[in-house]
Design a protein around this motif. Structure first.
Motif, PDB file in Angstrom:
ATOM      1  N   GLY A  43       0.838  -1.184   0.000  1.00 36.08           N
ATOM      2  CA  GLY A  43       0.000   0.000   0.000  1.00 36.08           C
ATOM      3  C   GLY A  43       0.879   1.242   0.000  1.00 36.08           C
ATOM      4  N   VAL A  44       0.279   2.391  -0.213  1.00 32.70           N
ATOM      5  CA  VAL A  44       1.038   3.621  -0.419  1.00 32.70           C
ATOM      6  C   VAL A  44       1.825   4.022   0.823  1.00 32.70           C
ATOM      7  N   VAL A  45       1.147   4.269   1.934  1.00 36.86           N
ATOM      8  CA  VAL A  45       1.820   4.831   3.114  1.00 36.86           C
ATOM      9  C   VAL A  45       2.839   3.867   3.728  1.00 36.86           C
ATOM     10  N   PRO A  46       2.528   2.587   3.946  1.00 40.11           N
ATOM     11  CA  PRO A  46       3.557   1.690   4.492  1.00 40.11           C
ATOM     12  C   PRO A  46       4.802   1.592   3.619  1.00 40.11           C
ATOM     13  N   MET A  47       4.606   1.544   2.292  1.00 40.94           N
ATOM     14  CA  MET A  47       5.759   1.430   1.414  1.00 40.94           C
ATOM     15  C   MET A  47       6.634   2.679   1.484  1.00 40.94           C
ATOM     16  N   VAL A  48       6.018   3.856   1.475  1.00 41.53           N
ATOM     17  CA  VAL A  48       6.784   5.101   1.546  1.00 41.53           C
ATOM     18  C   VAL A  48       7.447   5.244   2.917  1.00 41.53           C
ATOM     19  N   ALA A  49       6.755   4.827   3.977  1.00 43.37           N
ATOM     20  CA  ALA A  49       7.351   4.882   5.316  1.00 43.37           C
ATOM     21  C   ALA A  49       8.608   4.021   5.384  1.00 43.37           C
ATOM     22  N   LEU A  50       8.545   2.839   4.788  1.00 47.01           N
ATOM     23  CA  LEU A  50       9.734   1.998   4.732  1.00 47.01           C
ATOM     24  C   LEU A  50      10.841   2.670   3.934  1.00 47.01           C
ATOM     25  N   ARG A  51      10.476   3.273   2.815  1.00 47.21           N
ATOM     26  CA  ARG A  51      11.480   3.925   1.970  1.00 47.21           C
ATOM     27  C   ARG A  51      12.226   5.016   2.724  1.00 47.21           C
ATOM     28  N   VAL A  52      11.502   5.919   3.382  1.00 46.22           N
ATOM     29  CA  VAL A  52      12.164   7.055   4.033  1.00 46.22           C
ATOM     30  C   VAL A  52      12.905   6.626   5.286  1.00 46.22           C
ATOM     31  N   SER A  53      12.369   5.646   6.032  1.00 47.77           N
ATOM     32  CA  SER A  53      13.052   5.216   7.255  1.00 47.77           C
ATOM     33  C   SER A  53      14.327   4.439   6.939  1.00 47.77           C
ATOM     34  N   ILE A  54      14.289   3.601   5.896  1.00 50.92           N
ATOM     35  CA  ILE A  54      15.501   2.897   5.478  1.00 50.92           C
ATOM     36  C   ILE A  54      16.533   3.893   4.953  1.00 50.92           C
ATOM     37  N   GLY A  55      16.075   4.867   4.138  1.00 45.90           N
ATOM     38  CA  GLY A  55      16.985   5.889   3.641  1.00 45.90           C
ATOM     39  C   GLY A  55      17.588   6.711   4.758  1.00 45.90           C
ATOM     40  N   ALA A  56      16.782   7.071   5.764  1.00 47.00           N
ATOM     41  CA  ALA A  56      17.286   7.841   6.901  1.00 47.00           C
ATOM     42  C   ALA A  56      18.327   7.041   7.673  1.00 47.00           C
TER      43      ALA A  56
END
Length: 318
Positions: A43-56
């Protein structure tokens, strides 16, 4: 002999910068492929949350191994709120909007829409910072919007049968609108950075903004987490998005920014649609028409004019 060595150093630096630029454009364009895979299961929000937290996490680890990080951290503590706001404007919101838009768009069209981010940056600079556009920049804005409109229209006209054409056209239009809203936010974020964070280390800005985006999205992701198990394929897509397309891409971007300034770093945005067309052809088996390439060229020319890149480079070339 010294002149020859100097020229060799200049040539090697130019080749190195060009390699960085092409790698950055390839990573950013590939992100749309990984988003397609991840959104389908997360889904949109979980996938983006993973993206930014992994990047951070990746960028924080990189900062820790760098010398002088304590001094940079002390400087950034004064700007915690601006860094948080930047995380919302530059990552949380635009990444979610693109994650919503990408499944309904071809990768090449998503890349073309993404290439309008510098255009929005120029418009916001005019409205907010008083950077008055020249006639050439205004012509570029008109060209850019015309190219995007024509390309969106071509995808709408290529939708399925008459029975499902109206819903498909509506979905494509909404997705394109979401993508353009995302690039508008990126334009606002670029000028916000210039206004409030110009005295902070660029890599610290990248890491801090992704931390801010993670703070916003992780609670929402926990609430919207998928009820069914997620495949390893989707997890790998999220990992690639976070590490390669966000963490490594930010390192390459700020390396170009420090080496050649905003004009050179911005050039990566213009190359992204070329890779988008290539990925559509190789991985999605989509036929690339001459019309699509022409629309892409219109957007790229318009963006180059609208951002004033030619005007900035003219004194160096004369």
């Amino acid at each position: 002999m010294p002149v020859t060595r100097r020229r060799l150093r200049m040539i090697s630096q130019a080749v190195f910068d060009l390699t960085n630029l092409l790698a950055l454009a390839a990573l950013w364009s590939t992100s749309f492929l990984f988003v397609r895979i991840g959104v389908a299961e997360f889904g949109v929000v979980p996938m983006v949350a993973l993206r930014v937290s992994i990047g951070a996490t990746f960028l924080i680890a990189l900062l820790i191994v760098r010398k002088g990080v304590k001094g940079k951290w002390r400087d950034s503590q004064r700007k915690l709120w601006p860094l948080f706001v930047l995380g919302v404007l530059n990552a949380a919101m635009p990444f979610c909007l693109f994650a919503y838009a990408v499944p309904a768009l071809s990768v090449s069209l998503a890349c073309v829409i993404n290439a309008t981010a510098p255009l929005w940056g120029a418009l916001v600079a005019f409205l907010w910072l008083g950077d008055r556009p020249s006639i050439m920049r205004i012509a570029g804005i008109v060209l850019c919007f015309a190219g995007v409109t024509l390309m969106v229209g071509s995808q709408i006209s290529a939708t399925g049968s008459v029975a499902d054409a109206a819903p498909c056209a509506r979905t494509t239009a909404l997705a394109a609108g979401a993508g353009l809203t995302a690039t508008a936010l990126l334009g606002i974020a670029a000028n916000y950075t210039k206004r409030y964070l110009s005295d902070i280390d660029p890599l610290m800005i990248a890491a801090g903004s992704l931390v801010g985006a993670s703070i916003v999205l992780l609670p929402l992701a926990a609430w919207a987490w998928p009820a069914t198990p997620v495949s390893m394929r989707a997890w790998l897509a999220a990992l690639a998005l976070g590490v390669a397309c966000t963490g490594v891409a930010y390192v390459l971007y700020f390396r170009l920014l420090n080496a050649g300034g905003p004009a050179q770093a911005m050039t990566a945005t213009f190359v992204i649609p070329v890779f988008g067309i290539l990925w559509d052809s190789l991985f999605l088996s989509l036929s690339i028409s001459i019309w699509m390439i022409e629309c892409c060229a219109i957007v790229l020319v318009g963006t180059v004019l609208a951002t004033g890149l030619i005007e900035r480079l003219r004194p160096q070339l004369s």
